[in-house]
Motif scaffolding. Structure first.
Motif, PDB file in Angstrom:
ATOM      1  N   MET A  95      -6.987 -10.648 -12.790  1.00  0.00           N
ATOM      2  CA  MET A  95      -6.675  -9.245 -13.037  1.00  0.00           C
ATOM      3  C   MET A  95      -5.656  -9.176 -14.164  1.00  0.00           C
ATOM      4  SD  MET A  95      -5.636  -6.302 -10.395  1.00  0.00           S
ATOM      5  CE  MET A  95      -5.096  -4.699 -10.918  1.00  0.00           C
ATOM      6  N   ASP A  96      -6.125  -8.720 -15.312  1.00  0.00           N
ATOM      7  CA  ASP A  96      -5.294  -8.655 -16.512  1.00  0.00           C
ATOM      8  C   ASP A  96      -4.596  -7.298 -16.551  1.00  0.00           C
ATOM      9  OD1 ASP A  96      -4.129  -9.282 -18.909  1.00  0.00           O
ATOM     10  OD2 ASP A  96      -5.888  -8.781 -20.109  1.00  0.00           O
ATOM     11  N   PHE A  97      -3.518  -7.203 -15.810  1.00  0.00           N
ATOM     12  CA  PHE A  97      -2.820  -5.943 -15.624  1.00  0.00           C
ATOM     13  C   PHE A  97      -1.356  -6.262 -15.370  1.00  0.00           C
ATOM     14  CE2 PHE A  97      -1.596  -2.573 -12.524  1.00  0.00           C
ATOM     15  CZ  PHE A  97      -1.705  -1.483 -13.370  1.00  0.00           C
ATOM     16  N   GLU A  98      -0.465  -5.593 -16.053  1.00  0.00           N
ATOM     17  CA  GLU A  98       0.968  -5.894 -15.929  1.00  0.00           C
ATOM     18  C   GLU A  98       1.576  -5.429 -14.627  1.00  0.00           C
ATOM     19  OE1 GLU A  98       3.172  -4.530 -19.296  1.00  0.00           O
ATOM     20  OE2 GLU A  98       1.828  -5.515 -20.706  1.00  0.00           O
ATOM     21  N   GLY A  99       0.978  -4.470 -13.982  1.00  0.00           N
ATOM     22  CA  GLY A  99       1.537  -3.932 -12.750  1.00  0.00           C
ATOM     23  C   GLY A  99       2.076  -2.530 -12.970  1.00  0.00           C
ATOM     24  N   ILE A 100       2.484  -1.923 -11.872  1.00  0.00           N
ATOM     25  CA  ILE A 100       2.991  -0.554 -11.890  1.00  0.00           C
ATOM     26  C   ILE A 100       4.411  -0.574 -11.338  1.00  0.00           C
ATOM     27  CG2 ILE A 100       2.645   1.778 -10.991  1.00  0.00           C
ATOM     28  CD1 ILE A 100      -0.353   0.960 -10.643  1.00  0.00           C
ATOM     29  N   ALA A 101       5.365  -0.229 -12.176  1.00  0.00           N
ATOM     30  CA  ALA A 101       6.771  -0.275 -11.771  1.00  0.00           C
ATOM     31  C   ALA A 101       7.150   0.848 -10.805  1.00  0.00           C
ATOM     32  CB  ALA A 101       7.673  -0.228 -13.000  1.00  0.00           C
ATOM     33  N   ASP A 102       6.556   2.015 -10.956  1.00  0.00           N
ATOM     34  CA  ASP A 102       6.952   3.180 -10.180  1.00  0.00           C
ATOM     35  C   ASP A 102       6.417   3.118  -8.740  1.00  0.00           C
ATOM     36  OD1 ASP A 102       7.970   5.827  -9.689  1.00  0.00           O
ATOM     37  OD2 ASP A 102       5.915   6.564  -9.925  1.00  0.00           O
ATOM     38  N   PRO A 103       7.311   3.064  -7.741  1.00  0.00           N
ATOM     39  CA  PRO A 103       6.858   2.963  -6.345  1.00  0.00           C
ATOM     40  C   PRO A 103       6.078   4.193  -5.873  1.00  0.00           C
ATOM     41  CG  PRO A 103       9.264   3.126  -6.453  1.00  0.00           C
ATOM     42  CD  PRO A 103       8.760   3.003  -7.851  1.00  0.00           C
ATOM     43  N   GLU A 104       6.392   5.359  -6.401  1.00  0.00           N
ATOM     44  CA  GLU A 104       5.678   6.579  -6.007  1.00  0.00           C
ATOM     45  C   GLU A 104       4.224   6.529  -6.494  1.00  0.00           C
ATOM     46  OE1 GLU A 104       5.109  10.339  -4.242  1.00  0.00           O
ATOM     47  OE2 GLU A 104       6.536   8.731  -3.913  1.00  0.00           O
ATOM     48  N   THR A 105       4.015   6.035  -7.700  1.00  0.00           N
ATOM     49  CA  THR A 105       2.655   5.899  -8.223  1.00  0.00           C
ATOM     50  C   THR A 105       1.868   4.902  -7.385  1.00  0.00           C
ATOM     51  OG1 THR A 105       3.375   6.453 -10.458  1.00  0.00           O
ATOM     52  CG2 THR A 105       1.289   5.256 -10.259  1.00  0.00           C
ATOM     53  N   ARG A 106       2.475   3.778  -7.047  1.00  0.00           N
ATOM     54  CA  ARG A 106       1.792   2.781  -6.207  1.00  0.00           C
ATOM     55  C   ARG A 106       1.452   3.371  -4.835  1.00  0.00           C
ATOM     56  NH1 ARG A 106       6.168  -0.319  -7.912  1.00  0.00           N
ATOM     57  NH2 ARG A 106       6.868  -0.533  -5.745  1.00  0.00           N
ATOM     58  N   ARG A 107       2.381   4.107  -4.248  1.00  0.00           N
ATOM     59  CA  ARG A 107       2.148   4.719  -2.940  1.00  0.00           C
ATOM     60  C   ARG A 107       0.941   5.664  -3.002  1.00  0.00           C
ATOM     61  NH1 ARG A 107       2.679   9.335  -0.669  1.00  0.00           N
ATOM     62  NH2 ARG A 107       3.828  10.280  -2.379  1.00  0.00           N
ATOM     63  N   LYS A 108       0.880   6.473  -4.064  1.00  0.00           N
ATOM     64  CA  LYS A 108      -0.229   7.415  -4.200  1.00  0.00           C
ATOM     65  C   LYS A 108      -1.564   6.691  -4.377  1.00  0.00           C
ATOM     66  CE  LYS A 108       2.420  11.289  -6.020  1.00  0.00           C
ATOM     67  NZ  LYS A 108       2.660  12.148  -7.199  1.00  0.00           N
ATOM     68  N   ILE A 109      -1.564   5.588  -5.102  1.00  0.00           N
ATOM     69  CA  ILE A 109      -2.797   4.813  -5.284  1.00  0.00           C
ATOM     70  C   ILE A 109      -3.262   4.246  -3.946  1.00  0.00           C
ATOM     71  CG2 ILE A 109      -3.759   2.690  -6.281  1.00  0.00           C
ATOM     72  CD1 ILE A 109      -2.094   3.351  -8.811  1.00  0.00           C
ATOM     73  N   VAL A 110      -2.346   3.681  -3.175  1.00  0.00           N
ATOM     74  CA  VAL A 110      -2.705   3.114  -1.875  1.00  0.00           C
ATOM     75  C   VAL A 110      -3.227   4.225  -0.951  1.00  0.00           C
ATOM     76  CG1 VAL A 110      -1.824   1.952   0.190  1.00  0.00           C
ATOM     77  CG2 VAL A 110      -1.164   1.139  -2.090  1.00  0.00           C
ATOM     78  N   GLU A 111      -2.577   5.379  -0.944  1.00  0.00           N
ATOM     79  CA  GLU A 111      -3.050   6.496  -0.127  1.00  0.00           C
ATOM     80  C   GLU A 111      -4.443   6.939  -0.560  1.00  0.00           C
ATOM     81  OE1 GLU A 111      -0.105   9.595  -0.287  1.00  0.00           O
ATOM     82  OE2 GLU A 111       1.207   8.557   1.144  1.00  0.00           O
ATOM     83  N   TYR A 112      -4.658   7.008  -1.859  1.00  0.00           N
ATOM     84  CA  TYR A 112      -5.967   7.395  -2.382  1.00  0.00           C
ATOM     85  C   TYR A 112      -7.037   6.403  -1.908  1.00  0.00           C
ATOM     86  CZ  TYR A 112      -9.765   8.285  -5.656  1.00  0.00           C
ATOM     87  OH  TYR A 112     -10.990   8.538  -6.201  1.00  0.00           O
ATOM     88  N   LEU A 113      -6.743   5.128  -1.972  1.00  0.00           N
ATOM     89  CA  LEU A 113      -7.706   4.113  -1.538  1.00  0.00           C
ATOM     90  C   LEU A 113      -7.993   4.241  -0.044  1.00  0.00           C
ATOM     91  CD1 LEU A 113      -6.450   1.091  -3.625  1.00  0.00           C
ATOM     92  CD2 LEU A 113      -8.596   2.353  -3.932  1.00  0.00           C
ATOM     93  N   GLU A 114      -6.971   4.555   0.736  1.00  0.00           N
ATOM     94  CA  GLU A 114      -7.183   4.770   2.172  1.00  0.00           C
ATOM     95  C   GLU A 114      -8.091   5.985   2.406  1.00  0.00           C
ATOM     96  OE1 GLU A 114      -3.226   3.132   4.403  1.00  0.00           O
ATOM     97  OE2 GLU A 114      -2.946   4.886   3.111  1.00  0.00           O
ATOM     98  N   GLU A 115      -7.853   7.065   1.667  1.00  0.00           N
ATOM     99  CA  GLU A 115      -8.668   8.274   1.786  1.00  0.00           C
ATOM    100  C   GLU A 115     -10.119   8.009   1.386  1.00  0.00           C
ATOM    101  OE1 GLU A 115      -6.890  11.389  -0.533  1.00  0.00           O
ATOM    102  OE2 GLU A 115      -5.012  11.272   0.590  1.00  0.00           O
ATOM    103  N   MET A 116     -10.320   7.273   0.292  1.00  0.00           N
ATOM    104  CA  MET A 116     -11.681   6.983  -0.163  1.00  0.00           C
ATOM    105  C   MET A 116     -12.429   6.125   0.855  1.00  0.00           C
ATOM    106  SD  MET A 116     -12.298   8.603  -2.932  1.00  0.00           S
ATOM    107  CE  MET A 116     -11.411   9.875  -2.058  1.00  0.00           C
ATOM    108  N   THR A 117     -11.741   5.195   1.471  1.00  0.00           N
ATOM    109  CA  THR A 117     -12.367   4.362   2.492  1.00  0.00           C
ATOM    110  C   THR A 117     -12.764   5.215   3.687  1.00  0.00           C
ATOM    111  OG1 THR A 117     -11.188   2.391   1.793  1.00  0.00           O
ATOM    112  CG2 THR A 117     -12.000   2.408   4.064  1.00  0.00           C
ATOM    113  N   GLN A 118     -11.876   6.115   4.115  1.00  0.00           N
ATOM    114  CA  GLN A 118     -12.187   6.980   5.245  1.00  0.00           C
ATOM    115  C   GLN A 118     -13.359   7.903   4.909  1.00  0.00           C
ATOM    116  OE1 GLN A 118     -10.822   6.644   8.373  1.00  0.00           O
ATOM    117  NE2 GLN A 118     -12.601   7.903   8.824  1.00  0.00           N
TER     118      GLN A 118
END
Length: 164
Positions: free
Chosen positions: A134-157
């Motif tokens: 995975m050629d990606f530097e990462g995401i420094a902002d914890p709020e952005t990461r939290r929203k991505i994880v929540e989005y992935l949970e919603e899409m799975t549901q």
């Protein structure tokens, strides 16, 4: 924004087209799970999408936090892009999607993608899984990461609900 009834993949997509000087410079595909017959933007910026039959979806700007990931990952079970599809990633076992050739590092990482573990990976993929492709530097902002994880949970549901 452009709706799609046909096109790449299954046509069930919305495309965000960034235009500069009269030409498209970036096109981002957002998988929606429904064909788009018509769309309208509300005064508050939300989009209302109609599939031409019985489904209306409202897309809010907050859901677009994931759009940076769409360039490499699909959110549709067993449909892969450059990276594996992300349906079921939160709570799922690492490196187990069918028909995707994971890096040796990711395959050896093992375990389950908990929200905390995924957050750590999104912070710094190379430090979390040394040797990942995975050629990606990462995401420094914890709020952005939290929203991505929540989005992935919603899409799975959503995927699980539509399969019942």
């Amino acid at each position: 924004m452009v709706g799609s009834k046909t096109g790449a993949g299954n046509g069930k997509s919305l495309y965000r087209v960034r235009v500069r000087e009269g030409g498209a410079v970036v096109v981002e595909r957002l998988e929606l799970g429904e064909w788009i017959e018509d769309l309208v933007e509300l005064p508050d910026g939300r989009l209302v999408l109609w599939n031409g039959r019985n489904t209306i979806q409202v897309v809010e700007a907050g859901n677009q936090i994931f759009s940076a990931c769409i360039g490499c990952h699909a959110v549709r079970k067993e449909v892969h892009g450059v990276g594996p599809d992300l349906v079921g990633v939160v709570g799922g076992k690492v490196a187990t999607h069918k028909n995707y050739d994971y890096s040796k590092a990711m395959a050896q990482f093992g375990g389950t993608w908990t929200p905390e573990r995924l957050d750590k990976f999104l912070t710094d993929p190379q430090a979390t899984v040394p040797g990942t492709t995975m050629d990606f530097e990462g995401i420094a902002d914890p709020e952005t990461r939290r929203k991505i994880v929540e989005y992935l949970e919603e899409m799975t549901q959503h995927w699980k609900d539509t399969k019942r």
